[in-house]
Design an enzyme around this catalytic site. Structure first.
Site, PDB file in Angstrom:
ATOM      1  N   TRP A   6       1.216  -0.992   0.092  1.00 13.47           N
ATOM      2  CA  TRP A   6       0.088   0.080  -0.217  1.00 13.47           C
ATOM      3  C   TRP A   6       0.514   1.509   0.307  1.00 13.47           C
ATOM      4  O   TRP A   6       0.336   2.203  -1.388  1.00 13.47           O
ATOM      5  CB  TRP A   6      -0.904  -0.051   1.024  1.00 13.47           C
ATOM      6  CG  TRP A   6      -2.082  -1.172   1.191  1.00 13.47           C
ATOM      7  CD1 TRP A   6      -2.395  -2.751   1.984  1.00 13.47           C
ATOM      8  CD2 TRP A   6      -2.972  -1.483   0.197  1.00 13.47           C
ATOM      9  NE1 TRP A   6      -3.051  -3.220   1.701  1.00 13.47           N
ATOM     10  CE2 TRP A   6      -3.415  -2.092   0.096  1.00 13.47           C
ATOM     11  CE3 TRP A   6      -3.008  -0.816  -1.360  1.00 13.47           C
ATOM     12  CZ2 TRP A   6      -4.490  -3.024  -0.204  1.00 13.47           C
ATOM     13  CZ3 TRP A   6      -4.114  -1.282  -1.420  1.00 13.47           C
ATOM     14  CH2 TRP A   6      -4.827  -2.573  -2.148  1.00 13.47           C
ATOM     15  N   ASP A  16      -1.396   7.129   5.964  1.00 15.80           N
ATOM     16  CA  ASP A  16      -2.931   6.030   5.501  1.00 15.80           C
ATOM     17  C   ASP A  16      -3.043   4.857   7.047  1.00 15.80           C
ATOM     18  O   ASP A  16      -1.983   4.148   7.115  1.00 15.80           O
ATOM     19  CB  ASP A  16      -1.856   4.665   5.053  1.00 15.80           C
ATOM     20  CG  ASP A  16      -3.152   3.867   4.444  1.00 15.80           C
ATOM     21  OD1 ASP A  16      -4.209   3.689   4.665  1.00 15.80           O
ATOM     22  OD2 ASP A  16      -3.235   3.460   3.255  1.00 15.80           O
ATOM     23  N   LYS A  45     -11.877  -2.004   6.673  1.00 10.80           N
ATOM     24  CA  LYS A  45     -11.144  -3.048   7.444  1.00 10.80           C
ATOM     25  C   LYS A  45     -11.714  -2.648   8.798  1.00 10.80           C
ATOM     26  O   LYS A  45     -11.936  -3.953   9.332  1.00 10.80           O
ATOM     27  CB  LYS A  45      -9.487  -2.117   7.044  1.00 10.80           C
ATOM     28  CG  LYS A  45      -9.242  -1.935   6.004  1.00 10.80           C
ATOM     29  CD  LYS A  45      -8.268  -3.440   5.574  1.00 10.80           C
ATOM     30  CE  LYS A  45      -8.154  -3.478   3.347  1.00 10.80           C
ATOM     31  NZ  LYS A  45      -7.712  -2.422   3.425  1.00 10.80           N
TER      32      LYS A  45
END
Ligand SMILES: *Cc1c(COP(=O)(O)O)cnc(C)c1O
Length: 360
Positions: free
Chosen positions: A101, A171, A195
């Site tokens: 990511w 993030d 999530k």
């Protein structure tokens, strides 16, 4: 129908209490005679839903008044582009690459300006967090970027990088609200909610007001400017109304549970049950450096691909689902987000013990 223990990395488990409340309110939200899905985002009743959600998030995270909370769309991946478009004043940013990511965010930023990978753990399949105490931070860097918790690899920053005075952008898609965060350590925090908070389709950004600029280049799309969203209180266009409502219910659930200090204790308990077993097992082992272990995502393997496959199959049959590891790591991964009860982890470990006995 019985519910399973869902260890999915995302979209993932939500608190049962929240799902039940949403079900109760499905046809008639608090006497409005409508579902939240059906009502105008400009209505009074919806205005309260989004305002309450923001207020509860602010309470939970103790977000200072000089930070804006924005409800956005496009997934966390869209922020990979929006962050440089909004924050690169000098056109330079430093990225710490601790997983896929972070790498994707870096690659996206490179399209826009000078993004520099100042540290990486790719040499060992991202199984650790690099030493970030003295990085070659660019003098002109507009920000330093991290992925705070690496969902795929199961590592996390237990200590923040030394940014040498530059703002930090994080993030936090896979560990937001898992523990208290000192918001002022960051210029911006953002997370896709699917999530650890709510249904896919909502991204929340927490950004310091002075970083929201109104002098961006003409070509920056209106929808991608934080200024557009901030000025309109996240109602510039139709927001992901229903998803925001569910996030709001989850915030209330967290508050009722005792807030983030309490959530952290429960998460530490769950993680230690699983890690202690992995450390004592002769069959299963964790895949990352102990000091960098995540509270949320726990990858583990046996020494045999066949045994991994057998384990995943038998676990699934027993009601422990979505344990297959990411294809780049193999093996297994148990995501033990906020909504996973302690009992779910205890039962998983009991199942793993039994599997080990039967197969060694
Ligand atoms: C899942 C995930 C993403 C990607 O989220 P999308 O909403 O699918 O774009 C980005 N960062 C982290 C840390 C993730 O876990």
């Amino acid at each position: 129908m019985a519910r399973v223990y869902n260890f999915s990395a995302g979209p993932s488990i939500l608190p049962e209490e929240v799902l039940k409340q949403a079900a109760d309110e499905m046809l008639d939200y608090q006497g409005s005679g409508q579902s939240v899905m059906e009502m105008s985002h400009r209505s009074k009743v919806y205005d309260k839903i989004i305002k309450d959600a923001e207020k509860d998030l602010r309470d939970l995270m103790q977000i200072p008044d000089n930070y804006k909370v924005l409800f956005l769309q496009g997934g966390a991946s869209q922020q990979f582009a929006a962050v440089p478009m909004n924050l690169m004043v000098n056109g330079v940013a430093d990225y710490i690459i601790t997983g896929q990511w972070a790498k994707k965010a870096y690659q996206e930023a490179k399209k826009y300006g000078k993004a520099v990978a100042v540290a990486s753990s790719e040499d060992k399949t991202f199984s650790y967090i690099p030493d970030c105490s003295d990085l070659p931070i660019d003098e002109d860097a507009d920000y330093v970027y991290i992925c705070h918790n690496n969902t795929i690899y199961g590592t996390t920053f237990h200590e923040l990088p030394n940014t040498k005075g530059k703002i930090l952008v994080a993030d936090m898609s896979s560990d937001i609200l898992s523990q208290p965060v000192n918001v002022t350590d960051y210029g911006m925090i953002y997370f896709g909610v699917q999530k650890n908070v709510g249904p896919a389709g909502v991204v929340i950004a927490i950004i310091r007001e002075d970083l929201i600029r109104d002098d961006l280049p003409e070509y920056v799309p209106t929808m991608l400017k934080y200024k557009t969203q901030a000025d309109a209180d996240s109602l510039y266009n139709t927001p992901p109304c229903y998803g925001i409502y569910i996030c709001g219910l989850v915030f209330k659930w967290l508050k009722k549970l005792g807030g983030l200090e309490e959530m952290k204790k429960i998460n530490e308990k769950k993680a230690s049950i699983l890690y202690d077993f992995l450390d004592s097992s002769k069959m299963f082992r964790g895949t990352v450096e102990k000091k960098d272990r995540s509270l949320m995502n726990v990858p583990f393997v046996t020494d045999s691909d066949d045994l991994n496959a057998k384990f995943i199959k038998e676990a699934t049959d027993a009601g422990f689902v979505n344990l297959k590891g990411h294809r780049s790591v193999g093996g297994m991964r148990a995501s033990i987000y906020n909504a996973m009860p302690v009992e779910g982890v205890e039962k998983l470990v009991a199942f793993m013990k039994k599997f080990e006995e039967e197969n060694s």
